[in-house]
Write an enzyme that holds these catalytic residues in place. Structure first.
Site, mmCIF file in Angstrom:
data_model
loop_
_atom_site.group_PDB
_atom_site.id
_atom_site.type_symbol
_atom_site.label_atom_id
_atom_site.label_comp_id
_atom_site.label_asym_id
_atom_site.label_seq_id
_atom_site.Cartn_x
_atom_site.Cartn_y
_atom_site.Cartn_z
ATOM 1 N N SER A 1 39.870 34.392 42.889
ATOM 2 C CA SER A 1 39.877 35.499 41.953
ATOM 3 C C SER A 1 38.687 36.436 42.057
ATOM 4 C CB SER A 1 39.998 34.984 40.522
ATOM 5 O OG SER A 1 39.026 33.997 40.288
ATOM 6 N N HIS B 1 34.215 37.154 38.475
ATOM 7 C CA HIS B 1 35.252 38.159 38.241
ATOM 8 C C HIS B 1 34.622 39.540 38.102
ATOM 9 C CE1 HIS B 1 38.047 34.921 36.242
ATOM 10 N NE2 HIS B 1 37.674 34.597 37.472
#
Length: 259
Positions: free
Chosen positions: A160, A224
């Site tokens: 991610s 992230h």
């Protein structure tokens, strides 16, 4: 998305939300995104071959399986305390960790995001540039987290950081693409907003969550944020404001797995 793993293997996030995309008023031509689908295939194959999937009986069960999972994550994931030891193996782990996932929910959530936002971004960048962008941003996102947590012994796995970079690039390239979100605090009603509203809102949630994140196993929200910023900046440098796609009436439901 990106997960931190320690002795307490198996801590999972909550329910996710659905996602899908279309461009120019019709479904995106996903067959023309071989890099996106290739990355998804590799992630799925690595997961199925590893102990986290629970499909290979050779890894055993119960405590034996948990031990195998810990060893797997430590071997292929990023351990910040070991990353800066000048070991060639450790230096490669931010690349290998991009293809390792800790659970079915972790894998499917990440692949859903990549499936939604990857094809349009790949189509805009081109195959080679998209692959280099994905790999570099994913590596740097994990590296950024490791620098901020240099003494951590927890292994870090997940795609991610790279996928967050794809979201950042998508925001720059397709700011007016219509994004349908299912928001928990609005009883999961499907509401459509432009990407320039939904994706910054997602990034703000990551920022808030990063401030509350503890030191135990869970989601590495900082990775992230680093990936998202890198992706937006990469697209800005690569294309420049004058070449941005200013109108893309796409439908792309979007969401995020929260712990």
């Amino acid at each position: 998305m990106i997960r931190k793993w320690s002795a307490a293997v198996g801590r999972r996030s909550g329910a996710g939300r659905a996602a899908g995309a279309a461009g120019k008023g019709r479904p995106a031509r996903r067959a023309q995104a071989p890099v996106t689908y290739g990355l998804m295939a590799v992630c799925c194959l690595v997961f199925l071959a590893g102990p986290a999937s629970g499909l290979d009986p050779s890894y055993g069960s119960g405590e034996e399986l948990l031990a195998a999972q810990r060893a797997w994550f430590r071997r292929w994931g990023v351990v910040p305390a070991e990353l800066f030891t000048a070991s060639p193996r450790a230096v490669l782990t931010p690349a290998t960790a991009l293809f390792v996932h800790g659970s079915w929910v972790h894998l499917l959530g990440n692949m859903l995001f990549l499936y939604v936002f990857g094809p349009m971004t790949e189509g805009r960048m081109g195959r080679i540039r998209f692959f280099l962008f994905y790999a570099a941003c994913g590596y740097l996102a994990l590296l950024g987290y490791a620098v901020a947590n240099a003494h951590s012994q927890q292994s870090l796995v997940g795609a991610s950081g790279a996928i967050s970079a794809v979201l950042g690039a998508f925001l720059f390239l397709f700011p007016r693409a219509r994004v349908t979100s299912l928001l928990p605090f609005l009883f999961f009603l499907p509401l459509r907003f432009p990407a320039w509203i939904v994706l910054p809102f997602w990034a703000a949630l990551q920022w808030l969550a990063a401030g509350r994140a503890g030191s135990g196993p869970g989601v590495a929200y900082l990775a992230h944020l680093v990936g998202f910023g890198l992706g937006f900046g990469w697209a800005w440098v690569l294309f420049g404001p004058e070449t941005r796609v200013r109108s893309a009436p796409a439908t792309a439901p979007e969401g995020e797995n929260q712990p």
